[in-house]
Design a protein around this motif. Structure first.
Motif, PDB file in Angstrom:
ATOM      1  N   HIS A 196      -3.862   2.091 -19.764  1.00 62.86           N
ATOM      2  CA  HIS A 196      -4.833   1.109 -19.258  1.00 62.86           C
ATOM      3  C   HIS A 196      -5.011   1.253 -17.751  1.00 62.86           C
ATOM      4  N   LEU A 197      -4.020   1.813 -17.063  1.00 61.57           N
ATOM      5  CA  LEU A 197      -4.147   2.098 -15.630  1.00 61.57           C
ATOM      6  C   LEU A 197      -5.376   2.962 -15.358  1.00 61.57           C
ATOM      7  N   ASP A 198      -5.643   3.925 -16.234  1.00 62.62           N
ATOM      8  CA  ASP A 198      -6.806   4.809 -16.066  1.00 62.62           C
ATOM      9  C   ASP A 198      -8.099   4.000 -15.982  1.00 62.62           C
ATOM     10  N   ILE A 199      -8.224   3.023 -16.876  1.00 61.27           N
ATOM     11  CA  ILE A 199      -9.427   2.194 -16.929  1.00 61.27           C
ATOM     12  C   ILE A 199      -9.551   1.348 -15.669  1.00 61.27           C
ATOM     13  N   TRP A 200      -8.432   0.777 -15.238  1.00 58.19           N
ATOM     14  CA  TRP A 200      -8.416  -0.077 -14.044  1.00 58.19           C
ATOM     15  C   TRP A 200      -8.930   0.691 -12.823  1.00 58.19           C
ATOM     16  N   ILE A 201      -8.469   1.921 -12.676  1.00 58.77           N
ATOM     17  CA  ILE A 201      -8.902   2.759 -11.548  1.00 58.77           C
ATOM     18  C   ILE A 201     -10.356   3.172 -11.722  1.00 58.77           C
ATOM     19  N   MET A 202     -10.707   3.544 -12.942  1.00 61.27           N
ATOM     20  CA  MET A 202     -12.062   3.969 -13.270  1.00 61.27           C
ATOM     21  C   MET A 202     -13.081   2.894 -12.903  1.00 61.27           C
ATOM     22  N   GLU A 203     -12.704   1.632 -13.145  1.00 63.69           N
ATOM     23  CA  GLU A 203     -13.619   0.521 -12.903  1.00 63.69           C
ATOM     24  C   GLU A 203     -13.661   0.083 -11.441  1.00 63.69           C
ATOM     25  N   GLY A 204     -12.887   0.753 -10.586  1.00 66.48           N
ATOM     26  CA  GLY A 204     -12.911   0.443  -9.163  1.00 66.48           C
ATOM     27  C   GLY A 204     -12.064  -0.739  -8.758  1.00 66.48           C
ATOM     28  N   TYR A 246      -8.735  -0.642  -8.188  1.00 67.40           N
ATOM     29  CA  TYR A 246      -7.571  -0.270  -7.386  1.00 67.40           C
ATOM     30  C   TYR A 246      -7.877  -0.562  -5.915  1.00 67.40           C
ATOM     31  N   PRO A 247      -6.924  -1.178  -5.179  1.00 72.27           N
ATOM     32  CA  PRO A 247      -7.199  -1.609  -3.799  1.00 72.27           C
ATOM     33  C   PRO A 247      -7.104  -0.500  -2.754  1.00 72.27           C
ATOM     34  N   ALA A 248      -7.660   0.648  -3.044  1.00 74.21           N
ATOM     35  CA  ALA A 248      -7.707   1.759  -2.095  1.00 74.21           C
ATOM     36  C   ALA A 248      -8.851   2.675  -2.514  1.00 74.21           C
ATOM     37  N   LYS A 249      -9.318   3.485  -1.585  1.00 78.55           N
ATOM     38  CA  LYS A 249     -10.433   4.373  -1.884  1.00 78.55           C
ATOM     39  C   LYS A 249      -9.956   5.543  -2.737  1.00 78.55           C
ATOM     40  N   ILE A 250     -10.636   5.763  -3.841  1.00 80.06           N
ATOM     41  CA  ILE A 250     -10.301   6.844  -4.757  1.00 80.06           C
ATOM     42  C   ILE A 250     -11.177   8.058  -4.422  1.00 80.06           C
ATOM     43  N   PRO A 251     -10.565   9.237  -4.253  1.00 82.02           N
ATOM     44  CA  PRO A 251     -11.362  10.424  -3.930  1.00 82.02           C
ATOM     45  C   PRO A 251     -12.273  10.820  -5.084  1.00 82.02           C
ATOM     46  N   MET A 252     -13.497  11.224  -4.735  1.00 83.02           N
ATOM     47  CA  MET A 252     -14.474  11.641  -5.742  1.00 83.02           C
ATOM     48  C   MET A 252     -14.918  13.077  -5.478  1.00 83.02           C
ATOM     49  N   PRO A 253     -15.243  13.865  -6.505  1.00 81.32           N
ATOM     50  CA  PRO A 253     -15.085  13.551  -7.926  1.00 81.32           C
ATOM     51  C   PRO A 253     -13.608  13.404  -8.272  1.00 81.32           C
ATOM     52  N   HIS A 254     -13.325  12.548  -9.249  1.00 83.85           N
ATOM     53  CA  HIS A 254     -11.933  12.214  -9.529  1.00 83.85           C
ATOM     54  C   HIS A 254     -11.488  12.702 -10.901  1.00 83.85           C
ATOM     55  N   ILE A 255     -10.477  13.571 -10.882  1.00 84.62           N
ATOM     56  CA  ILE A 255      -9.790  13.964 -12.116  1.00 84.62           C
ATOM     57  C   ILE A 255      -8.751  12.886 -12.371  1.00 84.62           C
ATOM     58  N   PHE A 256      -8.801  12.267 -13.526  1.00 84.14           N
ATOM     59  CA  PHE A 256      -8.017  11.054 -13.792  1.00 84.14           C
ATOM     60  C   PHE A 256      -6.815  11.363 -14.691  1.00 84.14           C
ATOM     61  N   GLY A 257      -6.103  10.315 -15.063  1.00 84.22           N
ATOM     62  CA  GLY A 257      -4.984  10.460 -15.991  1.00 84.22           C
ATOM     63  C   GLY A 257      -3.679  10.759 -15.278  1.00 84.22           C
ATOM     64  N   GLY A 259       7.910   3.380   0.146  1.00 82.96           N
ATOM     65  CA  GLY A 259       6.744   2.804   0.810  1.00 82.96           C
ATOM     66  C   GLY A 259       5.462   3.562   0.551  1.00 82.96           C
ATOM     67  N   SER A 260       5.567   4.846   0.238  1.00 79.26           N
ATOM     68  CA  SER A 260       4.369   5.650  -0.021  1.00 79.26           C
ATOM     69  C   SER A 260       4.182   5.940  -1.511  1.00 79.26           C
ATOM     70  N   TYR A 261       4.886   5.189  -2.354  1.00 82.19           N
ATOM     71  CA  TYR A 261       4.861   5.462  -3.789  1.00 82.19           C
ATOM     72  C   TYR A 261       3.452   5.339  -4.359  1.00 82.19           C
ATOM     73  N   SER A 262       3.093   6.307  -5.172  1.00 80.39           N
ATOM     74  CA  SER A 262       1.808   6.284  -5.867  1.00 80.39           C
ATOM     75  C   SER A 262       1.999   6.960  -7.218  1.00 80.39           C
ATOM     76  N   ILE A 263       0.955   6.965  -7.997  1.00 86.70           N
ATOM     77  CA  ILE A 263       1.009   7.571  -9.318  1.00 86.70           C
ATOM     78  C   ILE A 263      -0.034   8.673  -9.396  1.00 86.70           C
ATOM     79  N   LEU A 264       0.365   9.788  -9.955  1.00 87.75           N
ATOM     80  CA  LEU A 264      -0.535  10.915 -10.155  1.00 87.75           C
ATOM     81  C   LEU A 264      -1.805  10.442 -10.858  1.00 87.75           C
ATOM     82  N   GLY A 265      -2.959  10.868 -10.356  1.00 86.27           N
ATOM     83  CA  GLY A 265      -4.214  10.458 -10.962  1.00 86.27           C
ATOM     84  C   GLY A 265      -4.807   9.202 -10.363  1.00 86.27           C
ATOM     85  N   VAL A 266      -4.129   8.657  -9.335  1.00 91.99           N
ATOM     86  CA  VAL A 266      -4.666   7.475  -8.651  1.00 91.99           C
ATOM     87  C   VAL A 266      -5.304   7.911  -7.332  1.00 91.99           C
TER      88      VAL A 266
END
Length: 341
Positions: free
Chosen positions: A41-49, A51-62, A108-115
């Protein structure tokens, strides 16, 4: 390389399939040929915009994937070309106090691949070598792709934070979800009694088959009253809530004195009505969980596939990735939805 991606936020219907550049790797990185990836469901949350940060485009997700190592950086020692691997998606700096103390999910810099980085919905993905684990013998690529976020989050919730023990009574919401199926398996393996909720009658038997002791269709029954009846009013030692607003007040009610409530999702909203007296009056611990650690992955993988095994609902080809996300949002599935490349 062939990739599924989107160029603007919105629905999963914005996903395109086309050719994008194959990634280059650094000395401490590995290039993995993706064989399968699973949906979250994280994929959908990011897809829908959302996530509280700018997502690079075009975006390979998952985020969750499995595959074969095809190239390693000069400093890589833990895997070699040809290894079949699980991609652990938690990205951290590796050198801060949290990382070196084994709490990399609190970096402090933790993130998830695909975000904030390109994800796994492509033929190849670039991954730090420390994020790769060899697939346990006996698991398919499809099964291995369903382990990452699902089992790490659930293990961290039940074992590390809630300190589950044999004889505990555990309520796990959403027993047909990826984390629900993982939670049922982990809790049963560790000797707990498991109560779970589902939203469809056809999921009841499936939940029982993977180890649940009691299954409640929350659409037909008040799950708080049902838990009270099942436990003779003693309620639960641990409640796992990844649903959010619609269930959280009830989750507090289902927790016994001195028990724990774990939250790591909010698919129905993130602002539940909470009576603080119900929390301090019962001496309840509330644990907020965001993924887990690499150390936990290294530990729990020893239980696959004999004691733990991902439940796969369905597998789609890359060309049908939009159908896969349509099914995810329909909630008419049990276990994990996987895309095969």
């Amino acid at each position: 390389m062939r990739a599924a991606y989107y160029e603007k936020h919105g629905s999963y219907e914005n996903i395109k399939i086309g050719d994008l550049p194959k990634p280059d790797i650094k000395e401490d990185e590995v290039l993995v040929k993706v064989k399968a990836f699973s949906l979250n469901h994280l994929d959908i949350w990011i897809m829908e915009g959302k996530y509280p940060a700018k997502i690079p485009m075009p975006h390979i997700f998952g985020s969750d994937a499995s595959g074969i190592v095809v190239k390693t950086g000069s400093a890589v020692k833990n895997v070699k070309e040809g290894d079949n691997v699980i991609v652990y998606p938690g990205l951290s700096c590796g050198i801060c106090e949290k990382c070196i103390s084994g709490k990399d999910n609190e970096c402090g810099s933790y993130s998830i691949l695909g975000v904030l980085t390109d994800g796994v919905s492509a033929e190849y993905v670039r991954v730090p070598a420390v994020n790769l684990f060899k697939i346990p013998e006996g698991l398919s690529f499809e099964e291995a792709s369903a382990i990452g976020i699902t089992y790490t989050t659930t293990w961290h919730s039940l074992v590390t934070r809630s300190r589950i023990k044999a004889g505990d009574t555990v309520l796990i919401h959403g027993g047909g979800s990826g984390v629900g199926t993982a939670g049922i398996q982990i809790a049963k393996m560790l000797g707990a009694k498991v109560i779970t909720t589902v939203g469809d009658d056809w999921k009841i038997e499936k939940a029982l088959e993977i180890g649940a002791d009691h299954v409640i269709n929350y659409k037909n029954e008040d799950f708080v009253e049902k838990v009270k009846a099942i436990t003779d009013g003693k309620m639960c030692d641990i409640v796992v809530d990844h649903i959010g607003e619609s269930t959280f007040t009830g989750s507090i009610a289902c927790c016994k004195k001195g028990g724990s409530v774990v939250t790591f999702g909010a698919t129905t909203g993130g602002e539940p009505k909470i009576n603080l007296r119900a929390i301090f009056g019962k001496n309840i611990d509330i644990h907020g969980v965001y993924m887990g650690t690499k150390g936990e992955v290294a530990y729990y993988l020893r239980f696959f596939p004999e004691k733990l095994r991902p439940v796969i609902d369905s597998v789609f080809p890359l060309e049908d990735v939009t159908k896969a996300y349509e099914k995810l949002l329909s909630r008419q599935f049990f276990g994990k939805i996987v895309v095969r490349l």
